[in-house]
Write a protein that holds these residues in place. Structure first.
Motif, PDB file in Angstrom:
ATOM      1  N   THR A 163       0.846  -1.185   0.000  1.00 28.72           N
ATOM      2  CA  THR A 163       0.000   0.000   0.000  1.00 28.72           C
ATOM      3  C   THR A 163       0.885   1.238   0.000  1.00 28.72           C
ATOM      4  N   PHE A 164       0.567   2.222  -0.874  1.00 27.54           N
ATOM      5  CA  PHE A 164       1.326   3.465  -0.903  1.00 27.54           C
ATOM      6  C   PHE A 164       0.454   4.600  -1.428  1.00 27.54           C
ATOM      7  N   LYS A 165       0.896   5.832  -1.153  1.00 24.39           N
ATOM      8  CA  LYS A 165       0.160   7.022  -1.565  1.00 24.39           C
ATOM      9  C   LYS A 165       0.763   7.585  -2.844  1.00 24.39           C
ATOM     10  N   VAL A 166      -0.104   8.058  -3.741  1.00 25.82           N
ATOM     11  CA  VAL A 166       0.342   8.709  -4.969  1.00 25.82           C
ATOM     12  C   VAL A 166      -0.549   9.918  -5.231  1.00 25.82           C
ATOM     13  N   ASN A 167      -0.078  10.801  -6.075  1.00 25.50           N
ATOM     14  CA  ASN A 167      -0.875  11.938  -6.493  1.00 25.50           C
ATOM     15  C   ASN A 167      -1.964  11.455  -7.444  1.00 25.50           C
ATOM     16  N   GLY A 168      -3.165  11.997  -7.308  1.00 26.20           N
ATOM     17  CA  GLY A 168      -4.290  11.577  -8.135  1.00 26.20           C
ATOM     18  C   GLY A 168      -4.098  11.847  -9.613  1.00 26.20           C
ATOM     19  N   TYR A 169      -3.211  12.794  -9.971  1.00 23.13           N
ATOM     20  CA  TYR A 169      -2.969  13.088 -11.381  1.00 23.13           C
ATOM     21  C   TYR A 169      -2.197  11.975 -12.071  1.00 23.13           C
ATOM     22  N   ARG A 170      -1.540  11.120 -11.294  1.00 27.41           N
ATOM     23  CA  ARG A 170      -0.777  10.012 -11.871  1.00 27.41           C
ATOM     24  C   ARG A 170      -1.635   8.772 -12.082  1.00 27.41           C
ATOM     25  N   LEU A 171      -2.926   8.850 -11.810  1.00 27.26           N
ATOM     26  CA  LEU A 171      -3.819   7.703 -11.932  1.00 27.26           C
ATOM     27  C   LEU A 171      -4.848   7.925 -13.022  1.00 27.26           C
ATOM     28  N   LYS A 172      -5.310   6.818 -13.588  1.00 26.52           N
ATOM     29  CA  LYS A 172      -6.459   6.868 -14.485  1.00 26.52           C
ATOM     30  C   LYS A 172      -7.287   5.608 -14.242  1.00 26.52           C
ATOM     31  N   PRO A 173      -8.596   5.695 -14.470  1.00 30.21           N
ATOM     32  CA  PRO A 173      -9.455   4.534 -14.208  1.00 30.21           C
ATOM     33  C   PRO A 173      -9.074   3.347 -15.085  1.00 30.21           C
ATOM     34  N   PHE A 174      -9.203   2.163 -14.517  1.00 25.92           N
ATOM     35  CA  PHE A 174      -8.933   0.919 -15.237  1.00 25.92           C
ATOM     36  C   PHE A 174     -10.271   0.323 -15.643  1.00 25.92           C
ATOM     37  N   TYR A 175     -10.442   0.135 -16.942  1.00 24.85           N
ATOM     38  CA  TYR A 175     -11.681  -0.439 -17.455  1.00 24.85           C
ATOM     39  C   TYR A 175     -11.402  -1.870 -17.880  1.00 24.85           C
ATOM     40  N   GLU A 176     -12.220  -2.770 -17.395  1.00 21.95           N
ATOM     41  CA  GLU A 176     -12.064  -4.157 -17.789  1.00 21.95           C
ATOM     42  C   GLU A 176     -13.379  -4.657 -18.385  1.00 21.95           C
ATOM     43  N   GLY A 177     -13.304  -5.759 -19.036  1.00 24.08           N
ATOM     44  CA  GLY A 177     -14.512  -6.318 -19.620  1.00 24.08           C
ATOM     45  C   GLY A 177     -14.593  -6.135 -21.118  1.00 24.08           C
ATOM     46  N   PHE A 178     -13.554  -5.572 -21.723  1.00 26.24           N
ATOM     47  CA  PHE A 178     -13.545  -5.472 -23.171  1.00 26.24           C
ATOM     48  C   PHE A 178     -13.154  -6.821 -23.741  1.00 26.24           C
ATOM     49  N   GLU A 179     -13.940  -7.301 -24.680  1.00 29.09           N
ATOM     50  CA  GLU A 179     -13.651  -8.590 -25.281  1.00 29.09           C
ATOM     51  C   GLU A 179     -13.237  -8.388 -26.724  1.00 29.09           C
ATOM     52  N   VAL A 180     -12.232  -9.139 -27.132  1.00 29.77           N
ATOM     53  CA  VAL A 180     -11.788  -9.089 -28.507  1.00 29.77           C
ATOM     54  C   VAL A 180     -12.449 -10.240 -29.232  1.00 29.77           C
ATOM     55  N   LYS A 181     -13.203  -9.918 -30.246  1.00 30.78           N
ATOM     56  CA  LYS A 181     -13.896 -10.947 -31.011  1.00 30.78           C
ATOM     57  C   LYS A 181     -13.134 -11.205 -32.296  1.00 30.78           C
ATOM     58  N   ASN A 182     -12.886 -12.460 -32.557  1.00 31.21           N
ATOM     59  CA  ASN A 182     -12.222 -12.844 -33.800  1.00 31.21           C
ATOM     60  C   ASN A 182     -13.294 -13.118 -34.838  1.00 31.21           C
ATOM     61  N   GLU A 183     -13.403 -12.227 -35.758  1.00 30.03           N
ATOM     62  CA  GLU A 183     -14.381 -12.392 -36.829  1.00 30.03           C
ATOM     63  C   GLU A 183     -13.647 -12.805 -38.085  1.00 30.03           C
ATOM     64  N   GLU A 184     -14.166 -13.829 -38.715  1.00 32.21           N
ATOM     65  CA  GLU A 184     -13.547 -14.281 -39.950  1.00 32.21           C
ATOM     66  C   GLU A 184     -14.285 -13.643 -41.113  1.00 32.21           C
ATOM     67  N   LEU A 185     -13.519 -13.183 -42.054  1.00 31.90           N
ATOM     68  CA  LEU A 185     -14.087 -12.549 -43.234  1.00 31.90           C
ATOM     69  C   LEU A 185     -13.938 -13.474 -44.421  1.00 31.90           C
ATOM     70  N   ASP A 186     -14.935 -13.491 -45.262  1.00 29.93           N
ATOM     71  CA  ASP A 186     -14.848 -14.262 -46.490  1.00 29.93           C
ATOM     72  C   ASP A 186     -13.982 -13.491 -47.477  1.00 29.93           C
ATOM     73  N   VAL A 187     -12.888 -14.110 -47.854  1.00 25.72           N
ATOM     74  CA  VAL A 187     -11.950 -13.456 -48.754  1.00 25.72           C
ATOM     75  C   VAL A 187     -12.030 -14.145 -50.099  1.00 25.72           C
ATOM     76  N   LEU A 188     -12.202 -13.363 -51.124  1.00 31.74           N
ATOM     77  CA  LEU A 188     -12.237 -13.908 -52.474  1.00 31.74           C
ATOM     78  C   LEU A 188     -10.820 -14.195 -52.941  1.00 31.74           C
ATOM     79  N   GLU A 189     -10.658 -15.323 -53.648  1.00 34.22           N
ATOM     80  CA  GLU A 189      -9.320 -15.673 -54.112  1.00 34.22           C
ATOM     81  C   GLU A 189      -8.876 -14.760 -55.248  1.00 34.22           C
TER      82      GLU A 189
END
Length: 129
Positions: A97-123
């Motif tokens: 545990t330690f103290k820091v200045n609030g300007y050195r912090l930013k919110p951490f967002y979690e829950g973003f999912e990376v979706k692998n979408e396959e595209l139909d590619v013409l030869e």
């Protein structure tokens, strides 16, 4: 008589220059006030609550920093928020545990999912103008 006229003209010129200087000073102050108001309006205020996950900015000076390395480390958990802008955070890995200045912090967002979408590619794609 001419010396009196020259002396009066010189006094008037000095007064006119002083008025011009005062006008420039006032317009400069107005410009600075407007610029400060605009800058403060564009600043987003960060507010943190206890239990929130945050990232910490790593501000160590390096002569040759890694090009692709992130300067944000974490996530950390906010333990306590002080009135003067300091925030007490706890590391999730080692529990320190330690103290820091609030300007050195930013919110951490979690829950973003990376979706692998396959595209139909013409030869053999055909291009039409």
């Amino acid at each position: 008589m001419k010396e009196d006229e020259v002396g009066n003209k010189r006094k008037l010129d000095i007064q006119e220059l002083e008025e011009i200087r005062n006008d420039a000073y006032e317009s400069n102050m107005i410009y600075k006030e407007k610029t400060k108001a605009y800058h403060e309006k564009m600043i987003s205020r960060k507010t943190f609550v206890q239990g929130q996950k945050v990232l910490l900015y790593k501000s160590r000076f390096k002569l040759i920093p890694g090009i692709l390395s992130s300067r944000w480390v974490g996530p950390f958990v906010v333990t306590r928020v002080f009135d003067h802008g300091a925030v007490e955070i706890t590391s999730k890995q080692n529990g320190k545990t330690f103290k820091v200045n609030g300007y050195r912090l930013k919110p951490f967002y979690e829950g973003f999912e990376v979706k692998n979408e396959e595209l139909d590619v013409l030869e053999n794609p055909t291009y039409q103008d």
